[in-house]
Scaffold this motif. Structure first.
Motif, PDB file in Angstrom:
ATOM      1  N   GLU A  66       0.731  -1.246  -0.253  1.00 26.98           N
ATOM      2  CA  GLU A  66      -0.087  -0.128   0.020  1.00 26.98           C
ATOM      3  C   GLU A  66       0.481   1.002  -0.464  1.00 26.98           C
ATOM      4  O   GLU A  66       0.578   1.664  -0.904  1.00 26.98           O
ATOM      5  N   TRP A  67       2.006   1.117   0.888  1.00 24.53           N
ATOM      6  CA  TRP A  67       2.858   2.592   0.482  1.00 24.53           C
ATOM      7  C   TRP A  67       3.607   2.515  -0.161  1.00 24.53           C
ATOM      8  O   TRP A  67       4.082   3.871  -0.877  1.00 24.53           O
ATOM      9  N   ILE A  68       4.270   2.057  -0.960  1.00 21.22           N
ATOM     10  CA  ILE A  68       4.981   2.070  -1.770  1.00 21.22           C
ATOM     11  C   ILE A  68       4.441   1.873  -3.269  1.00 21.22           C
ATOM     12  O   ILE A  68       4.864   2.904  -4.312  1.00 21.22           O
ATOM     13  N   GLU A  69       2.685   1.840  -3.827  1.00 19.29           N
ATOM     14  CA  GLU A  69       1.545   2.318  -4.735  1.00 19.29           C
ATOM     15  C   GLU A  69       1.402   3.621  -4.833  1.00 19.29           C
ATOM     16  O   GLU A  69       0.902   4.199  -5.779  1.00 19.29           O
ATOM     17  N   LYS A  70       1.747   4.137  -3.858  1.00 22.14           N
ATOM     18  CA  LYS A  70       1.555   5.988  -3.632  1.00 22.14           C
ATOM     19  C   LYS A  70       2.499   6.403  -4.710  1.00 22.14           C
ATOM     20  O   LYS A  70       3.538   5.849  -4.602  1.00 22.14           O
ATOM     21  N   ASP A  71       1.925   7.379  -5.418  1.00 21.73           N
ATOM     22  CA  ASP A  71       2.763   8.799  -6.246  1.00 21.73           C
ATOM     23  C   ASP A  71       2.905   9.711  -5.429  1.00 21.73           C
ATOM     24  O   ASP A  71       2.371  10.864  -5.390  1.00 21.73           O
ATOM     25  N   PHE A  72       4.268   9.362  -5.403  1.00 24.61           N
ATOM     26  CA  PHE A  72       4.812  10.878  -4.252  1.00 24.61           C
ATOM     27  C   PHE A  72       5.047  12.085  -5.025  1.00 24.61           C
ATOM     28  O   PHE A  72       4.697  12.673  -5.475  1.00 24.61           O
ATOM     29  N   TYR A  73       5.877  11.566  -6.209  1.00 24.82           N
ATOM     30  CA  TYR A  73       5.586  12.178  -7.340  1.00 24.82           C
ATOM     31  C   TYR A  73       4.427  13.101  -8.167  1.00 24.82           C
ATOM     32  O   TYR A  73       3.840  14.324  -8.030  1.00 24.82           O
ATOM     33  N   LYS A  74       3.249  12.469  -8.209  1.00 21.95           N
ATOM     34  CA  LYS A  74       1.869  13.035  -9.060  1.00 21.95           C
ATOM     35  C   LYS A  74       1.333  13.702  -7.505  1.00 21.95           C
ATOM     36  O   LYS A  74       0.756  14.960  -7.811  1.00 21.95           O
ATOM     37  N   GLU A  75       1.772  13.173  -6.249  1.00 19.51           N
ATOM     38  CA  GLU A  75       1.574  14.353  -4.815  1.00 19.51           C
ATOM     39  C   GLU A  75       2.138  15.950  -5.607  1.00 19.51           C
ATOM     40  O   GLU A  75       1.376  17.350  -5.125  1.00 19.51           O
TER      41      GLU A  75
ATOM     42  N   ALA B 151      16.240  18.131  -8.327  1.00 18.32           N
ATOM     43  CA  ALA B 151      15.783  18.134  -6.832  1.00 18.32           C
ATOM     44  C   ALA B 151      15.670  19.174  -6.449  1.00 18.32           C
ATOM     45  O   ALA B 151      14.463  19.691  -5.578  1.00 18.32           O
ATOM     46  N   GLU B 152      15.700  20.607  -7.544  1.00 16.03           N
ATOM     47  CA  GLU B 152      15.087  22.220  -7.221  1.00 16.03           C
ATOM     48  C   GLU B 152      13.996  21.647  -7.560  1.00 16.03           C
ATOM     49  O   GLU B 152      12.700  23.118  -6.946  1.00 16.03           O
ATOM     50  N   GLU B 153      13.146  21.453  -8.789  1.00 11.88           N
ATOM     51  CA  GLU B 153      11.884  21.116  -9.492  1.00 11.88           C
ATOM     52  C   GLU B 153      10.661  20.428  -8.287  1.00 11.88           C
ATOM     53  O   GLU B 153       9.636  21.351  -7.693  1.00 11.88           O
ATOM     54  N   ILE B 154      11.774  19.526  -7.657  1.00 12.00           N
ATOM     55  CA  ILE B 154      10.801  18.882  -6.624  1.00 12.00           C
ATOM     56  C   ILE B 154      10.607  19.420  -5.452  1.00 12.00           C
ATOM     57  O   ILE B 154       9.790  20.202  -4.651  1.00 12.00           O
ATOM     58  N   LYS B 155      11.388  20.772  -4.722  1.00 13.50           N
ATOM     59  CA  LYS B 155      11.533  22.063  -3.859  1.00 13.50           C
ATOM     60  C   LYS B 155      10.601  23.126  -3.931  1.00 13.50           C
ATOM     61  O   LYS B 155       9.595  23.237  -3.484  1.00 13.50           O
TER      62      LYS B 155
END
Length: 393
Positions: A5-14, A23-27
């Motif tokens: 369940e945890w690994i299926e989370k899409d942090f990039y989409k969030e 790294a700068e774009e993420i920040k």
């Protein structure tokens, strides 16, 4: 929450960025979303609060190069089903099982999670940084987790940054519960060791020929159970609260530099150490002063006569005024150095760099005009030619 369940989370989409984002774009994406959905800016808005928590969780993983690498690798392996090397089968997160391979060969899912064979190199090692329970770390899986670092900004006037200042910062962030002091248990009580996992935070399950481990459902992977939770933090040991922190900004700080306050970040889970607070300082330009490294710069208007005959100027510094001697015959634009009157530093201070700039009058009365004409005639008679040798003349 299980590993799957945890690994299926899409942090990039969030965060609204691609998986190849820098790294700068993420920040940058995180800061915008955190600012737009911050509880202070959206009082009573549950959706904004949930979004704020989601982007904070995503940033905590993607902003850490090691965690991001582990997260990407684990997602890639799970998505591709790259575990069927011995049986030809694969794993699909959505299907919830393993495909059977040809030849009747079998394998233990424990190998996948780093429990079999050599005991290293498995998926458990990848999860080690993300779930705090890698193959070599399982006995300490209930170890308290340090809080995340927190970033904020403050704006200072030029002279405040140059001389140093103490500023108050008002922050709303997860902090250690003041009622239970971070334990999560009601005052007077203590958490007990989870009997289901014996305090390990993980349980082993067998499903047919397969064996695998996952976070304990009873204690949610913490290794302990709170029978009487703290009413203020609901057993988490952490609560969102607004606090005012006094920050001492050292003298001579430059625009964009950060001040680190150890232990003033997000509170750790159940009494674990807090993260750090990083304050980025933004310095506003000054109308009089500029800066080059540790040197203070200032441009002083002068008259033509002052440059020709010489004079002493009263020049502002960070600490009052100082007299600066202009030698006779000084050219327009010359820089005069006053040592030790610049930006303070650990040993002494930089220098004050004074640039003299001729101010040309826009209007002259009759007397001044006649005097200037007389001077120009005398200048010409003396043989002075301002353009002698210029452009080959």
């Amino acid at each position: 929450m299980s590993q799957r369940e945890w690994i299926e989370k899409d942090f990039y989409k969030e965060l609204g960025v691609s998986s190849s984002a820098t790294a700068e774009e993420i920040k940058k994406a995180y800061r915008k979303l955190a600012r737009d959905n911050h509880p202070d800016a959206n009082p009573g808005n549950a959706a904004a609060e949930n979004k704020f928590k989601a982007v904070s969780e995503a940033h905590a993983v993607l902003a850490d190069p090691a965690k991001r690498k582990e997260y990407d690798e684990a997602r890639r392996l799970f998505a591709s089903g790259g575990f069927g090397s011995r049986g030809g089968g694969g794993f699909s997160p959505g299907a919830g099982g393993f495909g059977g391979g040809g030849g009747g060969q079998t394998f233990d899912v424990g190998d996948i999670f780093g429990q079999g064979g050599g005991g290293d190199g498995g998926i458990g090692d990848l999860f080690g940084g993300l779930f705090n329970r890698g193959a070599a770390q399982r006995p300490q899986s209930n170890r308290p987790r340090r809080g995340s670092d927190v970033e904020t900004e403050t704006s200072l006037q030029f002279r405040e940054a140059a001389q140093g200042v103490t500023v108050p910062l008002r922050l709303t962030s997860p902090s250690s519960c003041t009622t239970c002091h971070g334990s999560g248990a009601k005052p007077g009580t203590s958490p007990r060791v989870c009997p289901k996992c014996n305090g390990q935070g993980v349980v082993n399950r067998n499903q047919g020929a397969f064996g695998f481990s996952e976070p304990c459902d009873d204690c949610r992977g913490t290794g302990s159970i709170i029978d009487d939770p703290c009413v203020d933090c609901r057993g988490t040991g952490v609560q969102n609260r607004t606090r005012t922190i006094t920050v001492r900004v050292p003298a001579g700080i430059s625009d964009g530099q950060k001040v680190r306050l150890a232990g003033q970040g997000e509170a750790g889970l159940r009494g674990a150490p807090s993260g750090d607070l990083f304050v980025t300082v933004r310095v506003k330009p000054d109308k009089v002063f500029g800066r080059i490294g540790d040197d203070l710069t200032v441009t002083v208007p002068v008259s033509y006569g002052e440059l020709v005959l010489g004079t002493t100027l009263s020049v502002p510094t960070l600490e009052g005024r100082v007299g600066v001697k202009v030698p006779p015959g000084t050219v327009d634009g010359r820089v005069l150095r006053v040592r030790g009157r610049g930006i303070p530093k650990k040993s002494g201070a930089g220098d004050l760099m004074v640039t003299v700039k001729v101010a040309v009058p826009q209007k002259l009365d009759d007397a001044a005009t006649d005097a200037l004409k007389t001077y120009l005639e005398a200048e010409k008679a003396s043989g002075f030619d301002p353009r002698a040798g210029w452009a080959g003349v």
